[in-house]
Design a protein around this motif. Structure first.
Motif, PDB file in Angstrom:
ATOM      1  N   ASP A 192      21.752  28.995  43.024  1.00  0.00           N
ATOM      2  CA  ASP A 192      22.547  28.299  43.863  1.00  0.00           C
ATOM      3  C   ASP A 192      22.937  29.394  44.826  1.00  0.00           C
ATOM      4  O   ASP A 192      22.876  30.763  44.623  1.00  0.00           O
ATOM      5  CB  ASP A 192      24.142  28.065  42.928  1.00  0.00           C
ATOM      6  N   THR A 239      14.394  33.067  34.815  1.00  0.00           N
ATOM      7  CA  THR A 239      15.643  32.831  35.089  1.00  0.00           C
ATOM      8  C   THR A 239      16.544  33.967  34.800  1.00  0.00           C
ATOM      9  O   THR A 239      17.494  34.081  35.500  1.00  0.00           O
ATOM     10  CB  THR A 239      16.025  31.610  34.268  1.00  0.00           C
ATOM     11  N   CYS A 279      29.539  38.931  38.482  1.00  0.00           N
ATOM     12  CA  CYS A 279      28.836  37.942  39.474  1.00  0.00           C
ATOM     13  C   CYS A 279      28.464  38.956  40.699  1.00  0.00           C
ATOM     14  O   CYS A 279      28.971  39.625  40.795  1.00  0.00           O
ATOM     15  CB  CYS A 279      29.767  36.863  40.138  1.00  0.00           C
ATOM     16  N   TRP A 323      24.182  35.376  40.922  1.00  0.00           N
ATOM     17  CA  TRP A 323      23.614  35.837  39.582  1.00  0.00           C
ATOM     18  C   TRP A 323      24.873  36.124  38.684  1.00  0.00           C
ATOM     19  O   TRP A 323      25.752  36.586  39.203  1.00  0.00           O
ATOM     20  CB  TRP A 323      22.700  37.282  39.910  1.00  0.00           C
ATOM     21  N   THR A 364      20.864  31.918  39.004  1.00  0.00           N
ATOM     22  CA  THR A 364      21.229  30.422  38.985  1.00  0.00           C
ATOM     23  C   THR A 364      20.588  29.467  39.730  1.00  0.00           C
ATOM     24  O   THR A 364      20.609  28.359  39.630  1.00  0.00           O
ATOM     25  CB  THR A 364      22.755  30.237  39.381  1.00  0.00           C
TER      26      THR A 364
END
Length: 173
Positions: A57, A46, A6, A26, A55
């Protein structure tokens, strides 16, 4: 999860976010999708060539490596080079004794071309809170670039069945 990488990326620069800062989450690992079926364009938007899934987010990571999602990239308000998270402003607004609920969106300022934070506020029962009082409250609670520039009082914040704020409904007002 095991075998999962991550990272948090600053949406404005594309670089890794500084420690303690928010960024787009990510992820990469064997369980991450390779792409969308028969949709190369969506896949390219993406999943990058290095296998990182973007993501959408916005997240923060704590000292123990736990990630917490706090917003969505597409909901960020872009103001003078800063990224302003509506969820952060909403949390501050709800901390006011006379505010029962709140939602924040970015609205375009025709003069500057910037997006400015606008708060939709549901007053607590019996409150006579004014727009000016809300803006003054926020001005002492947040950084100058995060100040709410407009306030509109509404009866209820529109939400989905899952409780998610329906920002598109607020933008349509």
């Amino acid at each position: 999860m095991p075998n999962t990488e991550c990272r948090l990326i600053d949406p404005g620069t594309g670089e890794d976010a500084a420690p303690g800062e928010r960024g787009e989450l990510w992820i990469r690992g064997p369980q991450v999708m390779k792409g969308y079926l028969n949709n190369a364009e969506a896949t390219a938007n993406t999943v990058d060539p290095d296998g990182w899934l973007h993501t959408g987010d916005v997240a923060v990571v704590d000292d123990e490596g736990r990630y917490t999602v706090v917003d969505r990239v597409k909901e960020l308000i872009k103001y003078k080079g800063y990224q302003v998270a509506p969820a952060e402003l909403e949390a501050v607004l709800i901390g006011h004794d006379e505010i029962a609920d709140a939602a924040v969106i970015g609205v375009s300022d025709k003069e500057s071309g910037e997006e400015l934070p606008k708060a939709f506020v549901v007053r607590a029962p019996g409150s006579e809170l004014t727009e000016e009082a809300v803006m003054e409250y926020m001005a002492v609670k947040v950084a100058p670039h995060k100040k709410v520039r407009f306030v509109e009082f509404i009866d209820a914040v529109p939400k989905s069945a899952a409780g998610k704020i329906l920002r598109k409904d607020l933008k349509a007002r």
